[in-house]
Design a protein around this motif. Structure first.
Motif, PDB file in Angstrom:
ATOM      1  N   VAL A  15       0.851  -1.193   0.000  1.00 15.45           N
ATOM      2  CA  VAL A  15       0.000   0.000   0.000  1.00 15.45           C
ATOM      3  C   VAL A  15       0.885   1.242   0.000  1.00 15.45           C
ATOM      4  O   VAL A  15       0.651   2.195  -0.745  1.00 15.45           O
ATOM      5  CB  VAL A  15      -0.977   0.014   1.200  1.00 15.45           C
ATOM      6  N   LEU A  70      -4.742   6.620   0.517  1.00 21.46           N
ATOM      7  CA  LEU A  70      -3.892   5.476   0.856  1.00 21.46           C
ATOM      8  C   LEU A  70      -3.140   5.711   2.167  1.00 21.46           C
ATOM      9  O   LEU A  70      -3.025   4.811   2.999  1.00 21.46           O
ATOM     10  CB  LEU A  70      -2.915   5.187  -0.295  1.00 21.46           C
ATOM     11  N   GLU A  85      -8.191   1.237   2.686  1.00 18.78           N
ATOM     12  CA  GLU A  85      -7.149   0.793   1.758  1.00 18.78           C
ATOM     13  C   GLU A  85      -7.752   0.109   0.536  1.00 18.78           C
ATOM     14  O   GLU A  85      -7.357   0.415  -0.602  1.00 18.78           O
ATOM     15  CB  GLU A  85      -6.169  -0.142   2.467  1.00 18.78           C
ATOM     16  N   LEU A  89      -7.330   1.539  -3.178  1.00 18.06           N
ATOM     17  CA  LEU A  89      -6.626   0.658  -4.110  1.00 18.06           C
ATOM     18  C   LEU A  89      -7.517   0.306  -5.301  1.00 18.06           C
ATOM     19  O   LEU A  89      -7.043   0.232  -6.441  1.00 18.06           O
ATOM     20  CB  LEU A  89      -6.155  -0.612  -3.401  1.00 18.06           C
TER      21      LEU A  89
END
Length: 127
Positions: A15, A70, A85, A89
């Motif tokens: 990440v 993020l 996340e 993403l």
């Protein structure tokens, strides 16, 4: 599961890597759009870079929002962490798919593949 902790840590590293990729994109699009090296990276002419600088800066700002999301995910605690996340993403992956279809297939490997891998490890780390 015995592998959950290492997988969780790897997910967080990935990440962070996706966030760093997008910090780089922000810098290119917002601040270095007309620089010769950036023009070579994106395959643009000086004339096009000058004419499209405001559009590139706007696009860079949106990439900055992805970075912010993020980083928020990295700093948040569960259960919010993995949800934030995965959301951001997914945004990165979808933007990469669109960019690959409309601009260059290379974007698929720069944006989508890292985002999907990070998401996979985030989800596996939850188990």
């Amino acid at each position: 599961m015995p592998y959950a902790f290492p997988v969780l840590v790897l997910g967080q590293i990935l990440v962070g890597l996706v966030a760093l990729i997008h910090v780089y994109i922000v810098v290119l699009e917002m601040f270095l759009w007309q620089a010769p090296r950036t023009r070579a990276t994106f395959g643009t002419t000086a004339e096009f870079a000058k004419a499209s600088a405001a559009l590139a800066a706007n696009q860079g700002l949106y990439n900055g929002f992805l970075v912010a999301g993020l980083v928020w995910g990295l700093l948040a605690r569960d259960p919010l962490r993995w949800q934030v996340e995965i959301f951001f993403l997914a945004c990165v992956a979808i933007a990469g798919i669109y960019g690959a279809a409309s601009v260059s297939r290379r974007i698929l490997f720069v944006q989508t593949v890292p985002a999907v891998l990070a998401g996979l490890f985030v989800l596996l780390g939850r188990s």
